[in-house]
Design a protein around this motif. Sequence first.
Motif, PDB file in Angstrom:
ATOM      1  N   GLY A   1       4.245   6.969   4.764  1.00 27.50           N
ATOM      2  CA  GLY A   1       4.424   6.120   5.937  1.00 27.50           C
ATOM      3  C   GLY A   1       3.103   5.555   6.426  1.00 27.50           C
ATOM      4  O   GLY A   1       2.151   6.290   6.679  1.00 27.50           O
ATOM      5  N   ILE A   2       3.013   4.223   6.538  1.00 22.47           N
ATOM      6  CA  ILE A   2       1.841   3.534   7.098  1.00 22.47           C
ATOM      7  C   ILE A   2       2.160   3.184   8.547  1.00 22.47           C
ATOM      8  O   ILE A   2       3.141   2.484   8.825  1.00 22.47           O
ATOM      9  CB  ILE A   2       1.489   2.262   6.313  1.00 22.47           C
ATOM     10  CG1 ILE A   2       1.333   2.572   4.818  1.00 22.47           C
ATOM     11  CG2 ILE A   2       0.218   1.635   6.866  1.00 22.47           C
ATOM     12  CD1 ILE A   2       0.195   3.500   4.505  1.00 22.47           C
ATOM     13  N   SER A   3       1.359   3.677   9.474  1.00 20.24           N
ATOM     14  CA  SER A   3       1.640   3.460  10.892  1.00 20.24           C
ATOM     15  C   SER A   3       1.426   1.998  11.273  1.00 20.24           C
ATOM     16  O   SER A   3       0.450   1.367  10.857  1.00 20.24           O
ATOM     17  CB  SER A   3       0.725   4.357  11.737  1.00 20.24           C
ATOM     18  OG  SER A   3       0.908   4.083  13.108  1.00 20.24           O
ATOM     19  N   ARG A   4       2.364   1.491  12.067  1.00 19.76           N
ATOM     20  CA  ARG A   4       2.191   0.122  12.561  1.00 19.76           C
ATOM     21  C   ARG A   4       0.953   0.020  13.452  1.00 19.76           C
ATOM     22  O   ARG A   4       0.341  -1.041  13.555  1.00 19.76           O
ATOM     23  CB  ARG A   4       3.432  -0.317  13.334  1.00 19.76           C
ATOM     24  CG  ARG A   4       4.643  -0.522  12.443  1.00 19.76           C
ATOM     25  CD  ARG A   4       5.792  -1.182  13.170  1.00 19.76           C
ATOM     26  NE  ARG A   4       6.923  -1.363  12.281  1.00 19.76           N
ATOM     27  CZ  ARG A   4       7.071  -2.393  11.467  1.00 19.76           C
ATOM     28  NH1 ARG A   4       6.145  -3.329  11.432  1.00 19.76           N
ATOM     29  NH2 ARG A   4       8.117  -2.494  10.670  1.00 19.76           N
TER      30      ARG A   4
ATOM     31  N   GLN B   1       0.830  -1.210   0.000  1.00 13.88           N
ATOM     32  CA  GLN B   1       0.000   0.000   0.000  1.00 13.88           C
ATOM     33  C   GLN B   1       0.860   1.254   0.000  1.00 13.88           C
ATOM     34  O   GLN B   1       0.612   2.193  -0.761  1.00 13.88           O
ATOM     35  CB  GLN B   1      -0.914  -0.006   1.233  1.00 13.88           C
ATOM     36  CG  GLN B   1      -1.832   1.207   1.292  1.00 13.88           C
ATOM     37  CD  GLN B   1      -2.633   1.257   2.579  1.00 13.88           C
ATOM     38  OE1 GLN B   1      -2.453   0.428   3.458  1.00 13.88           O
ATOM     39  NE2 GLN B   1      -3.515   2.238   2.703  1.00 13.88           N
ATOM     40  N   ALA B   2       1.910   1.272   0.871  1.00 14.02           N
ATOM     41  CA  ALA B   2       2.792   2.444   0.917  1.00 14.02           C
ATOM     42  C   ALA B   2       3.504   2.636  -0.419  1.00 14.02           C
ATOM     43  O   ALA B   2       3.643   3.762  -0.917  1.00 14.02           O
ATOM     44  CB  ALA B   2       3.800   2.284   2.047  1.00 14.02           C
ATOM     45  N   SER B   3       3.954   1.518  -1.025  1.00 14.71           N
ATOM     46  CA  SER B   3       4.640   1.619  -2.316  1.00 14.71           C
ATOM     47  C   SER B   3       3.705   2.149  -3.396  1.00 14.71           C
ATOM     48  O   SER B   3       4.078   3.017  -4.189  1.00 14.71           O
ATOM     49  CB  SER B   3       5.184   0.237  -2.702  1.00 14.71           C
ATOM     50  OG  SER B   3       5.799   0.276  -3.968  1.00 14.71           O
ATOM     51  N   GLY B   4       2.472   1.625  -3.410  1.00 14.47           N
ATOM     52  CA  GLY B   4       1.534   2.102  -4.426  1.00 14.47           C
ATOM     53  C   GLY B   4       1.158   3.562  -4.237  1.00 14.47           C
ATOM     54  O   GLY B   4       1.071   4.318  -5.213  1.00 14.47           O
ATOM     55  N   LEU B   5       0.980   3.991  -2.978  1.00 15.57           N
ATOM     56  CA  LEU B   5       0.626   5.388  -2.737  1.00 15.57           C
ATOM     57  C   LEU B   5       1.782   6.321  -3.068  1.00 15.57           C
ATOM     58  O   LEU B   5       1.576   7.413  -3.618  1.00 15.57           O
ATOM     59  CB  LEU B   5       0.210   5.566  -1.279  1.00 15.57           C
ATOM     60  CG  LEU B   5      -1.124   4.923  -0.879  1.00 15.57           C
ATOM     61  CD1 LEU B   5      -1.370   5.077   0.604  1.00 15.57           C
ATOM     62  CD2 LEU B   5      -2.282   5.513  -1.679  1.00 15.57           C
TER      63      LEU B   5
END
Length: 627
Positions: A280-283, A49-53
């Motif tokens: 950044g996707i939060s853990r 998801q982070a890579s695609g965004l």
Amino acid sequence: MDMTPSKFSSRSARHAKWGAALFLLVTIGLVLVDLAVSYRQVESEAGHQASGLSQLLAERLSSGIHEAGLILQSSNQMPEVQRLLRNGNLSPESQQNLQQKLQQQLQLAPYLSQIEIVDTACQTAFSSSSNRSGAPHARHNEFCRWLHRIDPQENNYTAVMHSPTEGGIILANKLHDADGNLIGMATGLINHNFFQDEVSRLTVGEHGEILVLDQRQLTVARWPQVAGHDPQSYRPLQAHIILSHDANQTLFSAPSSFDGSMRLYSVRQTGNYPFQVAVGISRQDFTRYVWDKAWLALPGWLFVAALTLLALRKHLSNLHQHQLLLRGNERIRNSEEQARLILDTAPLALLLVNPRTSRIQHANAPARELLRLPPRTPEEAASHELNLPLKLQPVEQWLAEDEDVMQREVELELEDQSRLWAIVSLQKLSRDSFPSSLIALYDISGRKLLEQQLHQSNLQLAEMAVTDPLTRLYNRRHADMVLRDEISRCERYGQTMAIAVFDIDHFKKFNDQYGHQAGDDVLVAVANALRDTTRNTDINARIGGEEFMVIFPYTRLRDAHKVMSRMQMALTHTTFPFVEQRITFSGGVTDWRPGDTPALMASRADKLLYEAKLAGRNIILCDQETP
């Protein structure tokens, strides 16, 4: 090697305890492994998801800057710009034309706030915000050095200017005359809001972060925004764990430089422009599913552990009872009187039977009562043998086959053909001269009867939960569930489906005139007519007082309309005692369309029902022309 019953029971109990402990350890291990696999899976999904965004944001920013560059490059094709840079001035009419053309260019890119035409001396020759020339701006200093470089490949330049008043992204494009000589440059200012708007359009979860950085690692835009933030205060991301790295992006885990939260970042370059985007996707966001799953697994494991412990306790209790029975057999072998005394005092129904002749040698009081044998008289001695035939199937068959049975649930058939359920154990006794077998019976007929009654009650409750008690049609709850399932099937396989919603015309007036019992008779008659005119696969339901719904799976709209018309004709010819008027109904028929929900389909059908009422009643309307 022979093993005494006591040692065998002790060993079985020990094995059972170790087995239960091993089972619980294995189950909790499987839960932990599943949670670990789930964590890796959601971490991988968060990385994707982070890579695609980040790729989407980089493409959007690159496309916007490239579009602004093309607008600046088009200035070279304007004759007014060529004359302005060659001659140093323009006539008022040419200035007005140039101003209009630059404004038209700015309208093509709203985020481009102004365009300036700068000569080779780095002085502003013309500006979209003012048609007067002026001294060189401070932001032109860096462009001047680039403008006079002898590099035919560098025709455009991009830089970031951090300023409270004129901050933004500055673009420059070299301008040449018809002979290819450098005559100046066109500069443009992209407002910071362009980056902030693009960043705000992305969704990275409740605690995610999006950054746009320049070549000096200063913040150009961030989501969520930080009030009063100084770009100089930003510290570059320090990767803790690098998950992947290639020419396009770097995926790593790092704490945020703004709030210190640990996130999974995807950092990539914005094309050929001096910007980086970091998503950044939060853990805390992507591990929430794992924590929820862990909290759900914990009570499940505790429930399994409780069942295991109960089963272990029951097994140990059975082993203890089995041990008691075996000890009783040993005493029987040692002393016949002691054995009979034990049989008479035992709470279970116990029998001593000769396996060769299938005749009862001794039966205690519970066995006499269970098998309807003659009770013991006061004059009868304890050592008196009954010598009665054993009429008990399948125990007779086990004796004939010399089979040992341990705590087996079975339905027994008595001599009078009656039946009862019991837990049966059959054990041969070691007596050479007088062979015998011990039979233990525990009556569980009451429990079996309760289980059967519970099963019948559950079936009745299940039927009552989905059935209307008056019409015996399905109720609204079941109809809503079936409609939701049918819509899912249509979405998956692209099949057709239609529904019809109708209610009886003037039903309230009918109730007031003829009474509620007559109203109930009408409802039952409508339900019967509905059953007679629909297929077994159609779902007929009463969803309100006098309102009904029919779900037609695999049915086109026109076919469903024909069925409802047949029912309308059938109901028209139905007569009711003591009722003078005919019973009619009005309704609407609609079919499934892509994107439909149960509420949307029901709403369309209700609207058609309302229109049918307004049109005079006794009408079935479709939401499209019926062939």
